[in-house]
Structure formats: C-alpha cells, structure tokens
Write a protein that holds these residues in place. Structure first.
Motif, PDB file in Angstrom:
ATOM      1  N   LEU A 285       0.693 -26.216 -66.591  1.00  0.00           N
ATOM      2  CA  LEU A 285       0.884 -27.624 -66.972  1.00  0.00           C
ATOM      3  C   LEU A 285       0.909 -28.553 -65.769  1.00  0.00           C
TER       4      LEU A 285
ATOM      5  N   LYS B 108       2.409 -30.617 -62.726  1.00  0.00           N
ATOM      6  CA  LYS B 108       3.701 -31.289 -62.566  1.00  0.00           C
ATOM      7  C   LYS B 108       4.204 -31.758 -63.926  1.00  0.00           C
TER       8      LYS B 108
ATOM      9  N   MET C 201      -7.693 -39.167 -65.379  1.00  0.00           N
ATOM     10  CA  MET C 201      -6.645 -38.258 -65.834  1.00  0.00           C
ATOM     11  C   MET C 201      -5.265 -38.900 -65.791  1.00  0.00           C
TER      12      MET C 201
ATOM     13  N   SER D 207       2.881 -41.255 -64.183  1.00  0.00           N
ATOM     14  CA  SER D 207       1.620 -40.522 -64.279  1.00  0.00           C
ATOM     15  C   SER D 207       1.845 -39.016 -64.148  1.00  0.00           C
ATOM     16  N   ARG D 208       3.084 -38.597 -63.973  1.00  0.00           N
ATOM     17  CA  ARG D 208       3.405 -37.166 -63.953  1.00  0.00           C
ATOM     18  C   ARG D 208       3.888 -36.686 -65.321  1.00  0.00           C
TER      19      ARG D 208
ATOM     20  N   ASN E 157       3.672 -35.422 -68.960  1.00  0.00           N
ATOM     21  CA  ASN E 157       2.671 -34.749 -69.779  1.00  0.00           C
ATOM     22  C   ASN E 157       2.639 -35.314 -71.183  1.00  0.00           C
ATOM     23  N   HIS E 158       1.586 -34.900 -71.876  1.00  0.00           N
ATOM     24  CA  HIS E 158       1.395 -35.365 -73.254  1.00  0.00           C
ATOM     25  C   HIS E 158       2.045 -34.425 -74.262  1.00  0.00           C
TER      26      HIS E 158
ATOM     27  N   TYR F 174      -0.539 -39.477 -75.154  1.00  0.00           N
ATOM     28  CA  TYR F 174      -1.708 -40.124 -74.549  1.00  0.00           C
ATOM     29  C   TYR F 174      -2.571 -40.764 -75.636  1.00  0.00           C
TER      30      TYR F 174
ATOM     31  N   LYS G 195      -8.996 -36.048 -71.634  1.00  0.00           N
ATOM     32  CA  LYS G 195      -8.095 -35.631 -70.561  1.00  0.00           C
ATOM     33  C   LYS G 195      -8.289 -34.176 -70.146  1.00  0.00           C
TER      34      LYS G 195
ATOM     35  N   PHE H  52      -7.829 -31.193 -71.388  1.00  0.00           N
ATOM     36  CA  PHE H  52      -6.912 -30.070 -71.604  1.00  0.00           C
ATOM     37  C   PHE H  52      -6.776 -29.806 -73.098  1.00  0.00           C
TER      38      PHE H  52
HETATM   39  C1  LIG Z   1      -1.252 -37.767 -66.395  1.00  0.00           C
HETATM   40  S1  LIG Z   1      -1.395 -36.101 -65.889  1.00  0.00           S
HETATM   41  C2  LIG Z   1       0.174 -35.462 -66.226  1.00  0.00           C
HETATM   42  C3  LIG Z   1       0.801 -34.800 -65.035  1.00  0.00           C
HETATM   43  C4  LIG Z   1       0.150 -33.542 -64.618  1.00  0.00           C
HETATM   44  N1  LIG Z   1       0.717 -32.407 -65.322  1.00  0.00           N
HETATM   45  C5  LIG Z   1       0.241 -33.344 -63.118  1.00  0.00           C
HETATM   46  O1  LIG Z   1       0.276 -32.200 -62.687  1.00  0.00           O
HETATM   47  O2  LIG Z   1       0.200 -34.319 -62.384  1.00  0.00           O
HETATM   48  C6  LIG Z   1      -2.463 -35.525 -67.155  1.00  0.00           C
HETATM   49  C7  LIG Z   1      -2.874 -34.098 -67.000  1.00  0.00           C
HETATM   50  O3  LIG Z   1      -1.774 -33.237 -67.214  1.00  0.00           O
HETATM   51  C8  LIG Z   1      -2.158 -32.087 -67.956  1.00  0.00           C
HETATM   52  N2  LIG Z   1      -1.465 -32.133 -69.256  1.00  0.00           N
HETATM   53  C9  LIG Z   1      -0.782 -33.169 -69.770  1.00  0.00           C
HETATM   54  N3  LIG Z   1      -0.257 -32.870 -70.959  1.00  0.00           N
HETATM   55  C10 LIG Z   1      -0.595 -31.599 -71.217  1.00  0.00           C
HETATM   56  C11 LIG Z   1      -0.361 -30.714 -72.307  1.00  0.00           C
HETATM   57  N4  LIG Z   1       0.333 -31.090 -73.383  1.00  0.00           N
HETATM   58  N5  LIG Z   1      -0.883 -29.466 -72.242  1.00  0.00           N
HETATM   59  C12 LIG Z   1      -1.606 -29.078 -71.161  1.00  0.00           C
HETATM   60  N6  LIG Z   1      -1.864 -29.872 -70.109  1.00  0.00           N
HETATM   61  C13 LIG Z   1      -1.372 -31.113 -70.119  1.00  0.00           C
HETATM   62  C14 LIG Z   1      -3.649 -32.196 -68.147  1.00  0.00           C
HETATM   63  O4  LIG Z   1      -4.268 -31.503 -67.125  1.00  0.00           O
HETATM   64  C15 LIG Z   1      -3.905 -33.676 -68.016  1.00  0.00           C
HETATM   65  O5  LIG Z   1      -5.203 -33.966 -67.591  1.00  0.00           O
END
Ligand SMILES: C[S@@+](CC[C@H](N)C(=O)[O-])C[C@H]1O[C@@H](n2cnc3c(N)ncnc32)[C@H](O)[C@@H]1O
Length: 753
Positions: free
Chosen positions: A169, A171, A310, A323-324, A326-327, A360, A380, A382
């Motif tokens: 996932l 950050k 992203m 921006s860190r 997750n969805h 998102y 996005k 994922f």
């Molecule tokens: C805005 S960033 C969120 C922070 C990110 N996890 C990071 O490492 O910086 C969006 C990215 O996080 C990951 N992500 C967010 N939500 C997710 C979820 N529910 N399942 C898997 N990956 C997710 C995807 O790679 C996505 O493109």
C-alpha cells in the motif's frame, strides 16, 4: 503553554512576518527561487542566512515564510535525502519549552526513508530550532518549507495521525488516538498547484500538427489477469490537457520541489498500465514541441505526469500529508475544502491505530464493486481491496423482490396456442377460460407463488371468468406464458430495454409538436415527469422502507429476498445493460451530451432535446425494476436534483413549496440511504454541496397564502424538509465545496434568451 490570540496580535514577530508575507503561500509554479528564500528583512528576522541553509549538493532549501491561522505561526522543515522525504518537522513559534521537545522529538527520527511527523515546539526564536534540525540532519539535506500546516487548535500542535509504510500500500496514514466523527483532523496548504488551464491557450505550439499528434496518443487499458474485472472489455486511454498541465507545471518547479515529489507514489515507468504508456507518448511529444521540455529527461517528463496524477486532489493540488492518504470505498474521512482551507475531516469514529482513508471517487462511490475497481484502476493504477470491495455483499445492488413487488397491470398471452385461466393457482385447478395467444388482460395485482411458479390473478368483465394464470411455464416444460404489456413496465421487461430507449427517443408522443431546440426543459413536460417522481416520493416517506421486500445482493448467493427468502437470478443482464447506460448518461458532461446526441453513444442515440427526459426515464425504469435502494435509482435522484437546481437557475421558473420539497426529499433519500450504509461521507462533496445550494433556495421560497390554505400539508412538508436539510448543512463546518455545480443548461443559452 500557548500564548493567547491577543498576545499573538501583539507579537512583533508575527506582525513582521505576516506583513511581509501575506496570508497565503504563492503558487509554487509562480515562485522564483529568490522569493522562496524570503525577503532580506524576513531572513534577517529569522536569523537565516543563505549560507546557513543553502545546500552544498543540490538545492534542497526553501526559506521560511510564515502563516497565521488559528493564532499560530507554523514552519515546516522537510528533511530530504536521496530516497526522498525523511521527515517533517513542524514548529509552533508561540509555544514555550522548545529545546527539550525538539531534541527529544528529533532523536526519534532514525529510519532512512521513513516519514515521521514531529511536533517541534519552540518559543525562543526560530534560529535555535533551525540549528537543532540542521545539526541533526546536516545542512545539505534540510529543506525549510513554510506555511504548510496549522494545528487544529491553539493548544494542540500535532495532528493525530502518523504516516507509516505498509506492504503493498506504500505510505499510509494511521490514527494516533481515537477520533470522534466530525473532527477536523488536519488542515494544510498545498505545496504544489497545477498551472491553470488558461495558460495553455494561445500557445504557438498548439497548431493543427500538435492537435493531430496529441489526439493520436492512446493506449489500450487492460485489466490485470486474475483481477475481479478481467472480463471487462479493453478500453483506450487517451491523453488529456490535464496531463500536459501536469507536465509543464512539474518542469517549471524549482529543483527542491521536484526532489520532494520524487518521494511520492507513482507507478513504475516500465509498468504495462495504459496510463504509463500514454504518459510516455505525451512526454515524447512535449519534449519535441514545447520549449520548456526540450532539455528535460524523457523519463522525468513521464514520471512528472504519473506522480502528479497519482497524488493530485480536486482543484489540482498536492499536499504533503493529505496526498499520503489511501483510498477506501467506505472511507472514514473526507477531504474538505472551503475557500483556501483544505483539510481532512473524520466522517465516523476512528479508533487509534486504524488506517485513515478518503475516497478518490465522487458519486461514483454509488457504483457496484467491479465498476469502482475498474475506475480506480483506470485513474490511479491500483486494484482496490478495501473492506467494501472485499465484501461479497453490495447493498447498493439490493433490489425489490420481483415476487413481492407490485405487479404490472396489463398482460398479454405469448404462449401458443393459448393458456388456461384457473379457479385456483394450480394446474390441477378448474379451468374457467381459455386465453388465446395475443389476448390482453388486466390483473388486480394479486399473485401467488407455488411450486409451479408465479401465478397472477386475472380479471375479466365476466366475473365468472376471473381466475389465476401462470406466468412462466418452465417448471412444466413450457416457456414464458404471459408477458406484461403495462405501459410502465413494457420498457424494462427483459430484452425490450434497448429497443425501448431508442423508440422512446424517436417516437415519443408529442415530439413533433415541440420543435424548439431547448424543448427538453419544457416546463410542463418536466413538471409531469417530476410529479410522477414526487408522487412516489410521498409514498416512500410514508412507508417503512426497511419493511418492504428487498432481495439482498451477495456475490456468493446473488439476490435473496429478505421477505420471501427467494433467490432471484433473473435480470442480471438487464441490470448490466441499464447499469452501463446509467454510468454513461448520469455522468455525462454537458458538452458530451451534445456529442452523444450527434454521434450516439455505443448504439444509444440521445438527441439533445431528449437527453434529460431519457435520463429521467432511465432512472424511473431502473427504480421500478430494482427498487429504491439500487444505485441506478439513487444516481437518478442526484441527476434529478441537479436538473431541478439548473432549471431554477437558468429559466424563469420559480420554486414553489411543493416542487422544491420534492427536490429536497430526493436528496435526503440518497443521503439517508447512504448514511444507513455508512457511506454518506457527510460532509461529502456530492451530497453536501448540493444540500447547501438547495437549502439556500429553500430559504427564498415564499409560501403563497392561498395555496397554503388550500393545501396545509404542503406547507407542513415544506417546512419539515427545509429544517431537516438546514440542520444537515449547518451541522457541517467549515463548508465543503469542491466540485463545480452540474448545470444542464449552459449559461450561454440562458444569456441568449
Ligand atoms: C495519493 S497516493 C496515496 C499514498 C500512497 N500510498 C503513497 O505511498 O504515497 C495514491 C496511491 O496509493 C495507492 N493506493 C491508495 N489507495 C489504495 C488502496 N485502497 N489499495 C491499494 N493501493 C492504494 C495507489 O498506488 C495509488 O496510486
């Protein structure tokens, strides 16, 4: 201990800084390096010399600026190394006892690449704090950023969340303590803002050749093997102007900010996702044509597009912390944006250690799992595995049970040569009449399900011939025996839907007479449609929705009725077909509506003037077929709310109490149903922004005395709905307004009138 706000007003530091820098951080794209380092006076004030912070290897320094909000001045140190962001350190200049806290907090930062948010409390002057940070991390990695974060209250200077990495996932943010619903858990300003679209206009490079090359950029979006949507057809992904803006904005950023963006999430440049390929083709084109990109590395340009896409938030902004996040399709927080105030608000209680998530998606959250996952994969990159996506149940696909729901009124015999009408609902029952193929008859709405199938009670002018008719003879080795031809249902019976949509559009009675090109908002016609809806709305309000017959959807068991326990397998195709149409129709932007009208969208011809009526009928049909819990009906309600708001804004139509009560109850119906599923995301942008607009309109509605005297119930209902809506809007502060209003009638047309 914090200073009181009054003390702060008197604080010379605050005054000097505030005066010098203003309230907002200017857009990074417009900043020059010199202005980033602040004015000489500010630097002297802070005790910062260029040499003190200037990076020896690569400029990773930004100057201090100040921000005053909620009585605090905040500075943010971003400590960078070659892996990206190492930690964030915040200062709160109006608190005391910095030294101890500072050293203690900084000691905790050990892991390379780990992002740690530390409160750095200081009251003795920034240079001490700066020295402390620089001593720990070295000058060349210390990047002093400004005005990014403001603590939620004057006494709390740390956000109740921390950022940690999680397998698969990247950050993620986790709650540091139990958080109640409705708490503003973070507020911050973006460090990056995408350049405005207007800046692309009138560029000399934007000639025919550019357009041809730009329009030629595409890549097929494939579902990854073994994914839940691997059956979905491949769709091309195209370049968009937003991607060009991403790229140019990135190229114009100072090196230090580019460096910071390298620490954000982005798909690998060699991934076979269509967006990566589109970004590559676009990067090539921009490098060739745009002066800003000529000397840039191709991989960097491709990365610029991907990393921005992203991490970007509505309005084209990237935030250090937000921006860190997750969805999740069942998020516990919502991104909230009032003018120049961006933040995260919890929408339900969150336990300490729980992951903090936002959505998102906007109103696409109403879509079924596979479609949501597909959209997230498309935009996005994922595959969402949140608890809602993982659950076999999907309440937004629950549907009214076809056995328990009201029956169509009029039927036709389709079995050759005839069927029997019987005294009892059984093939052993006494025959009272023979109905030849093609015979039409009415039912009184009574039905009974037996081992042989569903029987309906048919009426006849000769009462002796009243009796039961079997609908489907499959259990007897026969096929369908009778079919409904009720005007309301003929459209939605299996196999007729597509045909009906086309037929309705072209042969709607009275179309020829209404020739005006804007006739789709013919108010009388609209009113009829709306009346129809409102009538149902009244019934819904009175009836107990939980008690009505619904079949629960589950991936493992399809639909099982809560009331009769029956498993329903039929209508899967119809749901799919209606669902595909609904996704396109309800989400279609105004200019696309016109294109769709001209060209037809995948076989669906929706002429301009009929677009909205057709969309309403689609919702209506879906509502009748699937019931009020189904997502298509719910999206239809939102569509109708937007339409009502547009009608009022762009025509001379004025709200009356009855009309607007209907609009309010449609919106509240969506809100209540989603809230019962913990999906309302209040204050979500798709509910709250509509609610606040409608609530304002309701305030302006004048109750006409004569009408009220005639219909006191109208006034009572209007007042009840107005205060209900008002309470919801008032309960949420600061207001949330992110998405532009969806207008059905463009302003230009209004002006032309
Ligand atoms: C805005 S960033 C969120 C922070 C990110 N996890 C990071 O490492 O910086 C969006 C990215 O996080 C990951 N992500 C967010 N939500 C997710 C979820 N529910 N399942 C898997 N990956 C997710 C995807 O790679 C996505 O493109």
């Amino acid at each position: 201990m914090s200073m009181e706000n009054n003390d702060l007003e008197r604080c010379p530091w605050t005054k000097a800084l505030w005066r010098g820098h203003g309230h907002r951080c200017p857009s990074p794209t417009r900043r020059r390096e010199s202005s980033l380092l602040g004015t000489k006076r500010q630097r002297r004030f802070w005790g910062i010399s260029r040499r003190m912070l200037w990076a020896r290897s690569g400029a990773k320094i930004r100057t201090a600026t100040g921000k005053r909000q909620q009585g605090h001045l905040i500075l943010v140190f971003l400590v960078l190394n070659s892996n990206g962001l190492l930690c964030q350190v915040w200062t709160d200049l109006v608190s005391e006892g910095w030294a101890e806290h500072c050293l203690e907090a900084l000691e905790k930062v050990q892991l390379q690449g780990e992002e740690v948010v530390l409160p750095l409390v200081t009251g003795d002057g920034l240079h001490s704090a700066v020295r402390c940070v620089v001593r720990k991390f070295g000058r060349c990695s210390c990047f002093l950023f400004s005005c990014g974060h403001t603590p939620p209250s004057p006494t709390v200077c740390t956000w109740p969340l921390e950022i940690r990495s999680m397998e698969g996932l990247g950050k993620c943010a986790f709650a540091l303590r139990d958080l109640p619903a409705g708490e503003m858990i973070l507020e911050e300003e973006p460090f990056y803002t995408r350049m405005p679209r207007a800046q692309l206009q009138k560029r000399p490079e934007w000639d025919q050749a550019w357009l041809a090359a730009f329009n030629g950029i595409r890549a097929a979006l494939k579902a990854p093997e073994g994914s839940p949507f691997s059956e979905m057809p491949e769709k091309p992904l195209l370049a968009s102007t937003a991607l060009v803006l991403d790229l140019i904005s990135f190229v114009l950023l100072p090196e230090s900010l580019k460096g910071a963006l390298y620490g954000f999430s982005s798909p690998a440049l060699d991934s076979d996702h269509a967006l990566v390929e589109v970004a590559r083709q676009l990067a090539e084109l921009c490098k060739e044509r745009l002066p800003e990109c000529k000397d840039a590395d191709l991989g960097m340009l491709q990365f610029a597009i991907l990393v921005t896409e992203m991490n970007i938030f509505p309005g084209g902004r990237i935030f250090w912390t937000m921006s860190r996040i997750n969805h999740s399709c069942a998020p516990n927080c919502v991104f909230s944006a009032a003018p120049n105030r961006w933040g995260l608000r919890s929408v339900r209680p969150i336990s300490a250690g729980e992951e903090i998530t936002i959505s998102y998606l906007g109103e696409e959250l109403l879509l079924p799992t596979v479609q949501r996952q597909w959209l997230l994969w498309r935009s996005k990159c994922f595959i969402c595995g949140c608890r809602r996506c993982a659950s076999p149940e999907d309440p937004l696909r629950d549907r009214a049970c076809s056995s328990c729901m009201p029956l169509p009124k009029r039927w036709r015999v389709v079995h050759q040569p005839a069927v029997w009408r019987r005294k009892e609902p059984s093939t052993a029952g006494r025959a009272v009449a023979l109905l030849k193929e093609g015979t039409e008859f009415d039912t009184n709405g009574v039905s009974q399900r037996t081992k042989e199938g569903l029987w309906i009670f048919a009426e006849d002018s000769d009462l002796k011939k009243n009796g039961w008719v079997l609908v489907d003879g499959s259990t007897l080795g026969l096929g369908q025996l009778i079919e409904p031809i009720d005007e309301e249902f003929a459209n939605i019976w299996p196999g007729r839907l597509k045909h009906r949509l086309k037929r309705t559009v072209f042969n709607r009675p009275g179309d020829a007479a209404r020739e005006h090109y804007l006739n789709w908002y013919d108010l009388d016609a609209q009113k009829l449609t709306a009346w129809h809806w409102r009538k149902e709305e009244d019934e819904f309000e009175e009836s107990d929705s939980a008690g009505s017959s619904y079949a629960r959807f589950s991936r493992e068991r399809n639909w099982t009725c809560e009331s009769c326990g029956e498993e329903i397998e039929a209508f899967v195709k119809e749901e799919q077909l209606l669902g595909e149409v609904a996704q396109r129709v309800f989400a279609m932007a105004l200019h696309d509506q016109r294109r769709a009208s001209a060209a037809g969208v995948k076989g669906l011809v929706l002429p301009d003037e009929n677009f909205v009526l057709t969309a309403l009928r689609l919702a209506d049909d879906a509502g009748r077929l699937f019931g009020r819990r189904h997502w298509i009906w719910q999206m239809g309600l939102l569509f109708a709310v937007d339409l009502d708001l547009s009608l009022n804004r762009f025509t001379y139509r004025k709200w009356d109490a009855e009309w607007i009560s209907g609009t309010a109850s449609m919106l509240l119906e969506v809100w209540d149903w989603l809230a019962s599923l913990e999906l309302s995301q209040a204050p979500s942008y798709f509910l709250h922004s509509r609610a606040s607009r409608l609530s304002k309109e309701m305030e302006n509605v004048v109750l006409v005395r004569s009408d009220v005297e005639k219909q006191p119930a109208v006034e009572e209902r209007f007042l009840r709905l107005r205060s209900k809506l008002q309470r919801r809007v008032d309960g949420l502060s600061p207001p949330v307004s992110i998405l532009p209003d969806r207008e059905f009638i463009p302003e230009t047309l209004f002006i032309a009138h």
